[in-house]
Design a protein around this motif. Sequence first.
Motif, PDB file in Angstrom:
ATOM      1  N   HIS A   1       0.847  -1.195   0.000  1.00 29.22           N
ATOM      2  CA  HIS A   1       0.000   0.000   0.000  1.00 29.22           C
ATOM      3  C   HIS A   1       0.882   1.245   0.000  1.00 29.22           C
ATOM      4  O   HIS A   1       1.800   1.336   0.815  1.00 29.22           O
ATOM      5  CB  HIS A   1      -0.856   0.069   1.274  1.00 29.22           C
ATOM      6  N   VAL A   2       0.588   2.163  -0.893  1.00 29.02           N
ATOM      7  CA  VAL A   2       1.193   3.492  -0.819  1.00 29.02           C
ATOM      8  C   VAL A   2       0.171   4.415  -0.173  1.00 29.02           C
ATOM      9  O   VAL A   2      -0.979   4.473  -0.615  1.00 29.02           O
ATOM     10  CB  VAL A   2       1.562   4.031  -2.213  1.00 29.02           C
ATOM     11  N   MET A   3       0.593   5.086   0.894  1.00 28.57           N
ATOM     12  CA  MET A   3      -0.256   6.125   1.502  1.00 28.57           C
ATOM     13  C   MET A   3       0.153   7.454   0.917  1.00 28.57           C
ATOM     14  O   MET A   3       1.313   7.853   1.053  1.00 28.57           O
ATOM     15  CB  MET A   3       0.014   6.199   3.000  1.00 28.57           C
ATOM     16  N   LEU A   4      -0.797   8.119   0.290  1.00 30.38           N
ATOM     17  CA  LEU A   4      -0.533   9.448  -0.274  1.00 30.38           C
ATOM     18  C   LEU A   4      -1.283  10.451   0.586  1.00 30.38           C
ATOM     19  O   LEU A   4      -2.491  10.312   0.805  1.00 30.38           O
ATOM     20  CB  LEU A   4      -1.036   9.505  -1.718  1.00 30.38           C
ATOM     21  N   LEU A   5      -0.564  11.446   1.087  1.00 31.65           N
ATOM     22  CA  LEU A   5      -1.212  12.421   1.980  1.00 31.65           C
ATOM     23  C   LEU A   5      -1.760  13.577   1.161  1.00 31.65           C
ATOM     24  O   LEU A   5      -1.026  14.254   0.444  1.00 31.65           O
ATOM     25  CB  LEU A   5      -0.228  12.893   3.041  1.00 31.65           C
ATOM     26  N   VAL A   6      -3.066  13.752   1.281  1.00 34.38           N
ATOM     27  CA  VAL A   6      -3.809  14.660   0.418  1.00 34.38           C
ATOM     28  C   VAL A   6      -4.470  15.734   1.288  1.00 34.38           C
ATOM     29  O   VAL A   6      -5.142  15.410   2.257  1.00 34.38           O
ATOM     30  CB  VAL A   6      -4.882  13.857  -0.354  1.00 34.38           C
ATOM     31  N   ASP A   7      -4.262  16.977   0.924  1.00 33.39           N
ATOM     32  CA  ASP A   7      -4.938  18.073   1.620  1.00 33.39           C
ATOM     33  C   ASP A   7      -6.361  18.182   1.063  1.00 33.39           C
ATOM     34  O   ASP A   7      -6.536  18.470  -0.126  1.00 33.39           O
ATOM     35  CB  ASP A   7      -4.162  19.375   1.376  1.00 33.39           C
ATOM     36  N   PRO A   8      -7.366  17.940   1.882  1.00 36.73           N
ATOM     37  CA  PRO A   8      -8.744  17.916   1.348  1.00 36.73           C
ATOM     38  C   PRO A   8      -9.145  19.259   0.734  1.00 36.73           C
ATOM     39  O   PRO A   8     -10.073  19.313  -0.059  1.00 36.73           O
ATOM     40  CB  PRO A   8      -9.607  17.583   2.575  1.00 36.73           C
ATOM     41  N   LYS A   9      -8.438  20.322   1.101  1.00 35.83           N
ATOM     42  CA  LYS A   9      -8.806  21.634   0.544  1.00 35.83           C
ATOM     43  C   LYS A   9      -8.157  21.876  -0.820  1.00 35.83           C
ATOM     44  O   LYS A   9      -8.425  22.868  -1.467  1.00 35.83           O
ATOM     45  CB  LYS A   9      -8.396  22.755   1.511  1.00 35.83           C
ATOM     46  N   ARG A  10      -7.282  20.951  -1.250  1.00 31.90           N
ATOM     47  CA  ARG A  10      -6.582  21.139  -2.517  1.00 31.90           C
ATOM     48  C   ARG A  10      -6.992  20.062  -3.528  1.00 31.90           C
ATOM     49  O   ARG A  10      -6.467  18.942  -3.503  1.00 31.90           O
ATOM     50  CB  ARG A  10      -5.071  21.072  -2.312  1.00 31.90           C
ATOM     51  N   PRO A  11      -7.927  20.387  -4.423  1.00 32.12           N
ATOM     52  CA  PRO A  11      -8.379  19.369  -5.384  1.00 32.12           C
ATOM     53  C   PRO A  11      -7.234  18.841  -6.242  1.00 32.12           C
ATOM     54  O   PRO A  11      -7.264  17.690  -6.684  1.00 32.12           O
ATOM     55  CB  PRO A  11      -9.410  20.110  -6.244  1.00 32.12           C
ATOM     56  N   GLU A  12      -6.195  19.656  -6.448  1.00 31.39           N
ATOM     57  CA  GLU A  12      -5.071  19.175  -7.259  1.00 31.39           C
ATOM     58  C   GLU A  12      -4.334  18.038  -6.558  1.00 31.39           C
ATOM     59  O   GLU A  12      -3.730  17.181  -7.213  1.00 31.39           O
ATOM     60  CB  GLU A  12      -4.119  20.334  -7.624  1.00 31.39           C
ATOM     61  N   ASP A  13      -4.381  18.006  -5.206  1.00 33.28           N
ATOM     62  CA  ASP A  13      -3.778  16.887  -4.479  1.00 33.28           C
ATOM     63  C   ASP A  13      -4.497  15.584  -4.830  1.00 33.28           C
ATOM     64  O   ASP A  13      -3.871  14.563  -5.123  1.00 33.28           O
ATOM     65  CB  ASP A  13      -3.873  17.100  -2.959  1.00 33.28           C
ATOM     66  N   SER A  14      -5.832  15.631  -4.768  1.00 33.05           N
ATOM     67  CA  SER A  14      -6.621  14.432  -5.073  1.00 33.05           C
ATOM     68  C   SER A  14      -6.386  13.975  -6.499  1.00 33.05           C
ATOM     69  O   SER A  14      -6.253  12.782  -6.769  1.00 33.05           O
ATOM     70  CB  SER A  14      -8.111  14.692  -4.857  1.00 33.05           C
ATOM     71  N   ALA A  15      -6.322  14.937  -7.400  1.00 31.03           N
ATOM     72  CA  ALA A  15      -6.095  14.586  -8.801  1.00 31.03           C
ATOM     73  C   ALA A  15      -4.739  13.897  -8.958  1.00 31.03           C
ATOM     74  O   ALA A  15      -4.604  12.901  -9.685  1.00 31.03           O
ATOM     75  CB  ALA A  15      -6.161  15.839  -9.671  1.00 31.03           C
ATOM     76  N   GLU A  16      -3.743  14.404  -8.241  1.00 26.08           N
ATOM     77  CA  GLU A  16      -2.414  13.805  -8.342  1.00 26.08           C
ATOM     78  C   GLU A  16      -2.412  12.395  -7.734  1.00 26.08           C
ATOM     79  O   GLU A  16      -1.840  11.449  -8.302  1.00 26.08           O
ATOM     80  CB  GLU A  16      -1.371  14.702  -7.653  1.00 26.08           C
ATOM     81  N   ALA A  17      -3.087  12.251  -6.578  1.00 23.51           N
ATOM     82  CA  ALA A  17      -3.165  10.922  -5.936  1.00 23.51           C
ATOM     83  C   ALA A  17      -3.864   9.924  -6.857  1.00 23.51           C
ATOM     84  O   ALA A  17      -3.434   8.771  -6.999  1.00 23.51           O
ATOM     85  CB  ALA A  17      -3.901  11.024  -4.598  1.00 23.51           C
ATOM     86  N   GLU A  18      -4.924  10.407  -7.490  1.00 27.26           N
ATOM     87  CA  GLU A  18      -5.667   9.532  -8.395  1.00 27.26           C
ATOM     88  C   GLU A  18      -4.778   9.077  -9.556  1.00 27.26           C
ATOM     89  O   GLU A  18      -4.796   7.903  -9.956  1.00 27.26           O
ATOM     90  CB  GLU A  18      -6.890  10.279  -8.921  1.00 27.26           C
ATOM     91  N   ALA A  19      -3.994   9.992 -10.070  1.00 23.25           N
ATOM     92  CA  ALA A  19      -3.110   9.652 -11.194  1.00 23.25           C
ATOM     93  C   ALA A  19      -2.033   8.653 -10.744  1.00 23.25           C
ATOM     94  O   ALA A  19      -1.717   7.696 -11.466  1.00 23.25           O
ATOM     95  CB  ALA A  19      -2.484  10.919 -11.768  1.00 23.25           C
ATOM     96  N   VAL A  20      -1.479   8.877  -9.553  1.00 21.96           N
ATOM     97  CA  VAL A  20      -0.474   7.934  -9.032  1.00 21.96           C
ATOM     98  C   VAL A  20      -1.105   6.552  -8.861  1.00 21.96           C
ATOM     99  O   VAL A  20      -0.533   5.532  -9.260  1.00 21.96           O
ATOM    100  CB  VAL A  20       0.091   8.433  -7.674  1.00 21.96           C
ATOM    101  N   ASN A  21      -2.289   6.529  -8.258  1.00 23.95           N
ATOM    102  CA  ASN A  21      -2.995   5.263  -8.043  1.00 23.95           C
ATOM    103  C   ASN A  21      -3.199   4.524  -9.354  1.00 23.95           C
ATOM    104  O   ASN A  21      -2.948   3.318  -9.467  1.00 23.95           O
ATOM    105  CB  ASN A  21      -4.349   5.527  -7.382  1.00 23.95           C
TER     106      ASN A  21
END
Lengths: 456, 456
Positions: A377-397
């Motif tokens: 498992h890779v844990m990616l730490l995402v700031d919920p206030k930054r949609p670009e974080d989620s987008a990046e995590a999704e791309a990594v996933n």
Amino acid sequence: MPLNPALLDQLSAIFGDRLSTSAAVREHHGKDESHFPPCPPDAVVFALSTAEVAAAVKACAQHQTPVIAFGTGTSLEGHVAALRGGVCVDVAGMNAVLGVRPQDMDVTIQPGVTRKQLNEYLRDSGLFFPIDPGADASLGGMAATRASGTNAVRYGTMRDNVLSLEVVLPDGRVIRTASRARKSSAGYDLTRLFVGSEGTLGIITELTLRLQGIPEAVSAAVCPFPSVEAAMQTVILTIQSGIPVARIEFLDEVMADAVNRYSKTDHAVAPTLFFEFHGSAAGVREQAEKVQAIAADFGAPDFRWATSAEERTRLWAARHNAYYAGIALKPGCRAWTTDACVPISRLADCLMETRADLARCSLTSAIVGHVGDGNFHVMLLVDPKRPEDSAEAEAVNRRIVRRALAMDGTCTGEHGIGHGKMEFLDEEFGDGLDVMRRIKAAIDPQGIMNPGKIVS
Amino acid sequence: MPLNPALLDQLSAIFGDRLSTSAAVREHHGKDESHFPPCPPDAVVFALSTAEVAAAVKACAQHQTPVIAFGTGTSLEGHVAALRGGVCVDVAGMNAVLGVRPQDMDVTIQPGVTRKQLNEYLRDSGLFFPIDPGADASLGGMAATRASGTNAVRYGTMRDNVLSLEVVLPDGRVIRTASRARKSSAGYDLTRLFVGSEGTLGIITELTLRLQGIPEAVSAAVCPFPSVEAAMQTVILTIQSGIPVARIEFLDEVMADAVNRYSKTDHAVAPTLFFEFHGSAAGVREQAEKVQAIAADFGAPDFRWATSAEERTRLWAARHNAYYAGIALKPGCRAWTTDACVPISRLADCLMETRADLARCSLTSAIVGHVGDGNFHVMLLVDPKRPEDSAEAEAVNRRIVRRALAMDGTCTGEHGIGHGKMEFLDEEFGDGLDVMRRIKAAIDPQGIMNPGKIVS
């Protein structure tokens, strides 16, 4: 869209004040521990018996209304989200242990029993149930997601440890998937069909599980490695040597550091393996010596032993808290957790490529792995206030999943599909996904069981 | 009814002289090792590749013609009988080992590879495939019937040891049921659905199997008991103590005697257990000492050891020849073999009641059992010229099955359903049988795959 009033009346007649349409209750039942936004059901019923679950499902079937089962809400791919509204059937109150049979080393329980509750109950019996996902999940939910955890390398997953299930079908009929015999060649394997079906084919209302004898001796150790490759070579040779290691867990240097900070431990900040050995006193000693020799050959002579029960508990508590330790690295962030699993020969490659990928990524990340199974498992730490974080995590996933598939692995080792990973099933199974769709349509022709999960 | 000439032409174009409609070839492919009368297909094709199997199935689908897969013909419930005519697809010629991956401890093979062939191939790799039904069956057939054998108590059955299958679906499409990852939570468990489906959902054209490391040390022993109960108590306590015994096989006194006569051994004529232990040298010694102490507590101190490879081979050859030893008790007779499996706590009761039943029966009979799994076989010797013998055997079999079901067991531990045991599926599964029927109809809507087996 509110529920059909006739259905609400029917449910009210069955459940009385155990039916709720309050916003708070619905909100709680529409979300799990994943990063997905909540999606509440229209109503929640708190079932206390198989008959009640069957009555609820039957009523929903009459009104073509979705039914979603709920245990502890600790799934990680949006499994409980009521994507099309409907009724959530909470089975947490069905939490009785119905019978332990020490001679047969099995137990029958209701689906709301959690793994810690079960092992607490078994404490004086000399038996235990080995499967331990991070969360104290309900066993109904663990069966529904085909869960595993740190012990799977020795004891298998929920696939291997469920003997039989009682299931409420989408039309309200109740079946039992198998007898209590240890093996059977009688017809299609209904038990394995419902294990991992995530509530899309029926609701599990009773489980008969295999138990294991508590080992006579247990020992655990922590060993830092000079490199990820050295750790992986140790894992491969340990498994290949037939050493029946009970746990072999990997933490990368970021996670080792996070665990130190969070759990006040002083492990080396390096790629690290946590080991546990189960067996007779002599057997455990022998296993440990062999693994120690293998690790030394790969440049890691420094085994730190935890032989007392207290030391072991501290060690594994630190490991089990890795999730929270990871989150604590960046206060205010949420964790995006990936779940790839590959053949063990490809694990080093998969981890190295993933680490190179993560090095190019702006998010803080840490890796843990049930490496004896090829699962990490890779844990990616995402700031919920930054949609670009989620987008990046999704791309990594997405890249991790595709990397695993290209190495003949799977998009999920133990978390399941939910609605979060449906896009990958086609890539993993091709026409096999059509077989899954046909099974779904045959067993749930109205499509009311947890719709929008696994297959659409 | 002869085949549609257009279909014959199509098959002839694909298979050339590997298509046969000769009476002798058809006869051979319509019977297995059971007591059921042969039921030949209309034609036999000898496939050499997945593409050929797919082409044959596609052609049969166009003409709504039954398709029956054939490996070694060693099934025991009429699995290969062409009850509605059609085309037999013989995959015995698809017998290549496609790849061994020692790091992953797995192997990919074609379905015609037999278990002995596979282990011969693996001989120098340090690995072996543990599952050993009596016959030298094809692994495709073993997967299709969810077979097991003497090692299942330690290593599991085909259910546990198949990682992935390639399957030709009833419309000729080819799927792969899973990746090579050791575990996965990705969707419905297609692998376990096809394992045990007896050719009724598709034809297995490739298998990826888990392998085991050849143990560092092996020892075996024979121990006679004062009673069946004493032997069963020893079995239960051995399993419950978590001793990872590799084999624990029961022979009743009739079978012990038969084995002595047939294999020129001199075992005591008594209820007997055959043991085998796998592990490190120290581990095997420890296991053996513990089991010996348990047996002594139940009045059976006389362990006879077979430590050399030659002695062990002789011992297990005698056990594997039990079937022929039994038949030799009454020359000219055939064997009717039952296959019940119950929770281990009920095994002594089930065996005792069955022995009382057999004592009232006019047929010669002997019992062997994979007792660590709760599985046992009664061999009933039937004179093929006396229909009353078959009627009596059938009645005994029915009582054994019902006794097992009443004890929460299964109608078949490892032989499968074929057409011989379909009558019991309803009793064992109730509405679960309807789920099986729906799965069959969804995946094989024309009902062309091995029709008349498992579900009608």
